[in-house]
Motif scaffolding. Structure first.
Motif, PDB file in Angstrom:
ATOM      1  N   ASN A   1      -1.483   1.134  -9.056  1.00  9.65           N
ATOM      2  CA  ASN A   1      -2.911   1.779  -9.298  1.00  9.65           C
ATOM      3  C   ASN A   1      -3.075   2.809  -8.396  1.00  9.65           C
ATOM      4  O   ASN A   1      -2.937   2.733  -7.334  1.00  9.65           O
ATOM      5  CB  ASN A   1      -3.727   0.566  -8.643  1.00  9.65           C
ATOM      6  N   GLU A   2      -3.255   3.956  -8.763  1.00  9.52           N
ATOM      7  CA  GLU A   2      -3.356   5.425  -8.286  1.00  9.52           C
ATOM      8  C   GLU A   2      -4.392   5.211  -7.102  1.00  9.52           C
ATOM      9  O   GLU A   2      -4.381   5.750  -6.279  1.00  9.52           O
ATOM     10  CB  GLU A   2      -3.437   6.294  -9.069  1.00  9.52           C
ATOM     11  N   PHE A   3      -5.405   4.610  -7.377  1.00 15.92           N
ATOM     12  CA  PHE A   3      -6.373   4.439  -6.691  1.00 15.92           C
ATOM     13  C   PHE A   3      -6.665   3.010  -5.658  1.00 15.92           C
ATOM     14  O   PHE A   3      -7.543   2.485  -5.338  1.00 15.92           O
ATOM     15  CB  PHE A   3      -7.926   4.315  -7.595  1.00 15.92           C
TER      16      PHE A   3
ATOM     17  N   PRO B   1       0.735  -1.207   0.042  1.00 14.17           N
ATOM     18  CA  PRO B   1       0.124  -0.131   0.103  1.00 14.17           C
ATOM     19  C   PRO B   1       0.804   1.118   0.116  1.00 14.17           C
ATOM     20  O   PRO B   1       0.305   2.160  -0.596  1.00 14.17           O
ATOM     21  CB  PRO B   1      -0.656  -0.190   1.284  1.00 14.17           C
ATOM     22  N   SER B   2       2.048   1.388   0.697  1.00 15.67           N
ATOM     23  CA  SER B   2       2.680   2.401   0.633  1.00 15.67           C
ATOM     24  C   SER B   2       3.191   3.018  -0.844  1.00 15.67           C
ATOM     25  O   SER B   2       3.372   4.215  -0.958  1.00 15.67           O
ATOM     26  CB  SER B   2       4.150   2.232   1.662  1.00 15.67           C
ATOM     27  N   ILE B   3       3.196   2.253  -1.863  1.00 14.94           N
ATOM     28  CA  ILE B   3       3.599   2.538  -2.868  1.00 14.94           C
ATOM     29  C   ILE B   3       2.471   2.311  -3.918  1.00 14.94           C
ATOM     30  O   ILE B   3       2.613   2.320  -5.159  1.00 14.94           O
ATOM     31  CB  ILE B   3       5.054   1.896  -3.529  1.00 14.94           C
TER      32      ILE B   3
END
Length: 76
Positions: free
Chosen positions: A72-74, A34-36
């Motif tokens: 994935n930006e979202f 999740p951090s990236i």
């Protein structure tokens, strides 16, 4: 997952042969980062690299391995 194919008789204009039975093992692992905002997937088809053939005169098939990164930006 494990896949199995029974022995069968291959017959065509090219030739006739018994194709032996074979089994393969496929696997993959996916990890979210999740951090990236990324998911890393590592896996393979026929991971034990047991060579087999699916038709008379064709090349033998071995293992196929991969690593994929999905951004994935979202990311949820």
């Amino acid at each position: 997952s494990y896949r199995w194919q029974n022995e069968f008789l291959w017959a065509s204009n090219f030739g006739v042969a018994n194709i032996p039975a074979f089994g393969t093992v496929d696997a993959n692992v996916a990890v979210k980062v999740p951090s990236i905002k990324t998911m890393v997937k590592i896996g393979g088809s026929n991971i034990l690299n047991n060579y087999y053939t699916t038709s008379f005169g064709s090349a033998q098939i071995g293992g196929l391995y991969y690593v994929s990164l999905m951004f994935n930006e979202f990311f949820n």
